[in-house]
Design an enzyme around this catalytic site. Sequence first.
Site, short mmCIF file in Angstrom:
data_model
loop_
_atom_site.label_atom_id
_atom_site.label_comp_id
_atom_site.label_asym_id
_atom_site.label_seq_id
_atom_site.Cartn_x
_atom_site.Cartn_y
_atom_site.Cartn_z
N GLU A 1 21.17 -50.95 -94.10
CA GLU A 1 22.56 -50.23 -92.62
C GLU A 1 23.67 -49.45 -93.49
OE1 GLU A 1 21.08 -53.22 -89.57
OE2 GLU A 1 19.97 -52.51 -89.57
N GLU B 1 11.18 -51.53 -90.48
CA GLU B 1 10.76 -52.29 -89.23
C GLU B 1 9.96 -52.06 -88.44
OE1 GLU B 1 14.42 -53.86 -88.95
OE2 GLU B 1 15.27 -53.93 -91.27
N ASP C 1 8.80 -50.89 -84.69
CA ASP C 1 8.10 -51.52 -83.75
C ASP C 1 8.51 -51.03 -82.44
OD1 ASP C 1 11.47 -51.92 -83.12
OD2 ASP C 1 10.97 -54.22 -83.28
N HIS D 1 12.94 -48.15 -85.57
CA HIS D 1 12.66 -49.56 -84.07
C HIS D 1 12.62 -48.54 -83.20
CE1 HIS D 1 13.72 -53.23 -85.70
NE2 HIS D 1 14.41 -52.04 -86.73
N ASN E 1 18.11 -49.72 -97.26
CA ASN E 1 17.45 -49.45 -95.99
C ASN E 1 18.66 -49.36 -94.89
OD1 ASN E 1 14.99 -50.45 -94.42
ND2 ASN E 1 16.14 -52.14 -93.42
O1 G3I Z 1 17.91 -69.82 -85.80
C1 G3I Z 1 18.99 -69.62 -84.98
C2 G3I Z 1 18.87 -70.48 -84.17
O2 G3I Z 1 19.35 -71.95 -84.86
C3 G3I Z 1 19.93 -70.79 -83.23
O3 G3I Z 1 20.12 -72.03 -82.02
C4 G3I Z 1 19.90 -69.72 -81.88
C5 G3I Z 1 20.98 -69.44 -81.16
O4 G3I Z 1 21.27 -67.98 -80.76
O5 G3I Z 1 20.25 -68.31 -83.33
C6 G3I Z 1 19.30 -68.45 -83.90
O6 G3I Z 1 19.99 -67.43 -85.05
C7 G3I Z 1 19.47 -66.02 -84.59
C8 G3I Z 1 18.19 -65.52 -85.60
O7 G3I Z 1 17.72 -64.08 -85.29
C9 G3I Z 1 16.82 -66.15 -85.64
O8 G3I Z 1 16.30 -66.01 -84.41
C10 G3I Z 1 20.56 -65.30 -84.71
O9 G3I Z 1 21.58 -65.76 -84.09
C11 G3I Z 1 20.01 -64.26 -84.32
O10 G3I Z 1 21.29 -63.28 -84.63
C12 G3I Z 1 19.05 -62.84 -85.54
O11 G3I Z 1 18.95 -62.09 -85.10
C13 G3I Z 1 18.05 -61.30 -86.15
C14 G3I Z 1 18.86 -59.92 -86.35
O12 G3I Z 1 18.31 -59.24 -87.46
C15 G3I Z 1 20.56 -61.08 -87.22
O13 G3I Z 1 20.21 -61.28 -87.70
C16 G3I Z 1 16.99 -61.04 -85.59
O14 G3I Z 1 16.31 -62.38 -85.39
C17 G3I Z 1 16.30 -60.05 -86.76
O15 G3I Z 1 14.88 -59.44 -85.96
C18 G3I Z 1 16.96 -58.60 -86.63
O16 G3I Z 1 16.83 -58.01 -88.03
C19 G3I Z 1 16.95 -56.75 -88.20
C20 G3I Z 1 17.05 -56.79 -89.23
O17 G3I Z 1 17.52 -57.38 -90.23
C21 G3I Z 1 17.86 -55.10 -90.14
N1 G3I Z 1 17.85 -54.07 -88.66
C22 G3I Z 1 17.69 -53.89 -88.01
C23 G3I Z 1 16.39 -55.62 -87.43
C24 G3I Z 1 17.07 -55.74 -86.32
O18 G3I Z 1 18.51 -56.39 -85.72
#
Ligand code: G3I
Length: 320
Positions: free
Chosen positions: A121, A227, A229, A197, A161
């Site tokens: 991104e 990615e 969905d 998305h 990406n």
């Molecule tokens: O694992 C912790 C957990 O221990 C904690 O209790 C909780 C509280 O908020 O957070 C958890 O971590 C979260 C993680 O996802 C796992 O669920 C983070 O806060 C959250 O920010 C994170 O979000 C991810 C996001 O990227 C940011 O990295 C999403 O799951 C993930 O689907 C999303 O993926 C991105 C791609 O990497 C790039 N393109 C867009 C896509 C969607 O945003």
Amino acid sequence: MPSILLGAAVDYNYLNSDSTYRETLKSNFSLLVPENDMKFAALEPAQGAFDFASGDALVNFAHSNGMWVRGHNLVWGEHLPDWLTQGKFNHDQVIAILKNHIETVVRHYRGNVISWDVVNEPFNGAHLRDTFWLRTIGPDYIAMAFTWAHEADPNAKLYLNDFGDDEIGPKFNAIYALATSLRQQHVPIDGIGMEMHIGFGAPANPHAVKVNMSRLKSAGLEVEVTELDVQIHNLPGSLQDKLNEQAAIYGEIATACRNAGNCDAFITWGLTDRHTWLTAILGHPDEPLLFDQNYHPKPAYFAVKAALYGSSTATVTATP
Ligand code: G3I
């Protein structure tokens, strides 16, 4: 390797705790992409101290079950640790940190990860996104990242990406211009990831996907649907109508990938509607993926299998 890999983004927490998740994954997908477990903050939570536990567990699961692994991601403006963003490092120090991160991670997974989202991104519209990396290093961070990743694993395919590159317009044009310019400078970029998305803005546009894939092919670049969905909450009609429309969208994009000639992976951003990043983002449930909350295959699953493989059963013809 099958001509087009069907992939899913996978979270170690679910893989570790849910046997139905594991079974559904290994029975239906040939490519595993860590949804979060290989991001910068996950792998290098303290400077120079790498934690490969979750990433390794995903790789081991994949290889034990005949799946390939795609790495996600090496350089992104999000999911960065505080030690880095709050560290007041100067330009040269940030370059050294990024180089060490990429070299350490890509070497660790050399031979076990077939491709990487090297830069994730980097664009905001037609311009480079204002990220920590752009601010501290400048635009050269992109070429540097590809070069270091290639040196660390010359056999891994390297991708830029982004989202919005499934539309015809200035963002795709800018990504295309950067990728072709990098190629002319002998920077080792193999292809472009199209996130897709679907549901946030414009409706899915399979025609634009075809056109953009074809332009990339003409430039000698590969492409992957990285990615996908498809939200259904705002689609018209009954639940069955929504699921059928979702299947049509999935099928059209899979067909575009199948016919492109330079598209070798089709990845959904998750596995089951039970676990999707969209729940937290939207603030309400949606049903964006190929398997429902109870792990039953949805119409979209059959549409994708038919489009990619000409039947409802995909076989993985070679193991990593
Ligand atoms: O694992 C912790 C957990 O221990 C904690 O209790 C909780 C509280 O908020 O957070 C958890 O971590 C979260 C993680 O996802 C796992 O669920 C983070 O806060 C959250 O920010 C994170 O979000 C991810 C996001 O990227 C940011 O990295 C999403 O799951 C993930 O689907 C999303 O993926 C991105 C791609 O990497 C790039 N393109 C867009 C896509 C969607 O945003």
